[in-house]
Design an enzyme around this catalytic site. Sequence first.
Site, PDB file in Angstrom:
ATOM      1  NE  ARG A 262      -3.889  -2.075   2.336  1.00  0.00           N
ATOM      2  CZ  ARG A 262      -4.703  -2.394   3.339  1.00  0.00           C
ATOM      3  NH1 ARG A 262      -4.677  -1.672   4.441  1.00  0.00           N
ATOM      4  NH2 ARG A 262      -5.532  -3.408   3.244  1.00  0.00           N
ATOM      5  NE  ARG A 277      -0.739   4.812   9.241  1.00  0.00           N
ATOM      6  CZ  ARG A 277      -2.059   4.601   9.288  1.00  0.00           C
ATOM      7  NH1 ARG A 277      -2.687   4.153   8.226  1.00  0.00           N
ATOM      8  NH2 ARG A 277      -2.736   4.838  10.395  1.00  0.00           N
ATOM      9  CD  GLU A 349      -8.066  -1.255  10.995  1.00  0.00           C
ATOM     10  OE1 GLU A 349      -8.088  -2.045  10.038  1.00  0.00           O
ATOM     11  OE2 GLU A 349      -8.062  -0.012  10.868  1.00  0.00           O
ATOM     12  CB  SER A 352     -11.043  -3.826   8.953  1.00  0.00           C
ATOM     13  OG  SER A 352     -12.197  -3.071   8.673  1.00  0.00           O
ATOM     14  NE  ARG A 391      -1.558  -1.665  11.690  1.00  0.00           N
ATOM     15  CZ  ARG A 391      -2.336  -0.602  11.656  1.00  0.00           C
ATOM     16  NH1 ARG A 391      -3.481  -0.605  12.338  1.00  0.00           N
ATOM     17  NH2 ARG A 391      -1.997   0.465  10.952  1.00  0.00           N
TER      18      ARG A 391
END
Length: 430
Positions: A262, A277, A349, A352, A391
């Site tokens: 990403r 991230r 988070e 999701s 994560r």
Amino acid sequence: MHDIRLIRDDPQGFDARLSRRGEAPVSDRILAIDARRRAAIHAAEEAQAARNRASKEIGAAKACGDEDEFQRLRRMVADKKDEQARLEEDARTAQAELDDLLLRLPNLPLDEVPDGTSEDDNVEIRRWGTPRSFDFPPKEHFEIAGAAPGLDFATAAKLSGSRFVVMRGAMVTLHRALAQFMVDTHVTRNGLEETWTPVLVRDEAMLGTDKLPKFGDDSYQTTNGWWLIPTSEVTLTYSVAGEILSADRLPIRLTAHTQCFRSEAGSAGKDTTGMLRQHQFEKVEMVSIVRPQDSRAELDRMTGCAEAILEALNLPYRTVVLCTGDMGFGAQRTHDIEVWLPGQDTYREISSCSTTGEFQARRMNARFRPEPDARPEFVHTLNGSGLAVGRCLIAVVENCQQADGAIEIPEVLRPYMRGAGVITAEGALK
């Protein structure tokens, strides 16, 4: 993608539901383009019919020796051919304009989704585990002595720039162990089929899973046109594109452990320290293809699969329903699972899980037959992280850190860690 027939039937209702996502009314524009497209198609068909009639009459005029009528009919055929071509091009132009507009509109939220404009309006639905009380100030993952030798950000920056990491030794072993534990759990306990997919895909796969055209800047494209997948949601979901499935094949439940890429467009300045991230990361993805009447229950099931991973690792978490203003583009309803990170003293988070309804299925024409002779219907698609591996590593390292900088390895991971129970303060397995 949205059903144009539903917009025609209830344009005000469509705008009202879209407004819950902060979108301006758009049905008037959609219907105007649609009317122009339909008018062009109808006029083209009339031109074709007139051309066909004239073509049939040419022979009769020739046989009768009526040269004037013969020439008039020939001119009419030529004119109608040109007119038909122009109208068909007008219809194609209107169709492309309509498709582009519809493809850029987000999915409509389910009625039960809470209204809101940001993450502050999300609604917590449950919480599991109690954050550990430390008798020392807990550190973030990159500050912990046992983790630091295995998280090499300097070398990664030399190789690739910011938002990358080179993992070494115990850290890469822990990272691999987490991914393998997740996949094994989803296969043996949750009934998902393990799948291996490419990480390079064509435009059609990105468009069919709602990543294009609106979010092209969020992903990486190669010079020859392939896209690096932002998640294996793209490949797992698009695997049924263009198919008409028999009802007995549903539900289809898939999982894959892949590299993900990403650009993190729009996240400048956020989480720049550590590996929270990254541009390149690994994720164990879950995808379900189900009948429409089963999708809401499947969302709860999928959420439970992700939660169970955290519970097995004894990591405290909370689960929230995202409000209309915080949901992803393609979602009808989303459950975010946030794991406790003591180094940040907050929940972040880690998964999701979303149902998209028929939104993606329409874009990629994925259908099923409820009965052998029944008319095909669109399937519903769901996707969720089960979990984000990096994560999860952060959460394990921070929650299991010791005062001397060592890291206790969760019991369920030890068979994947060559039996080691601790990562020492020097970064070694013991």
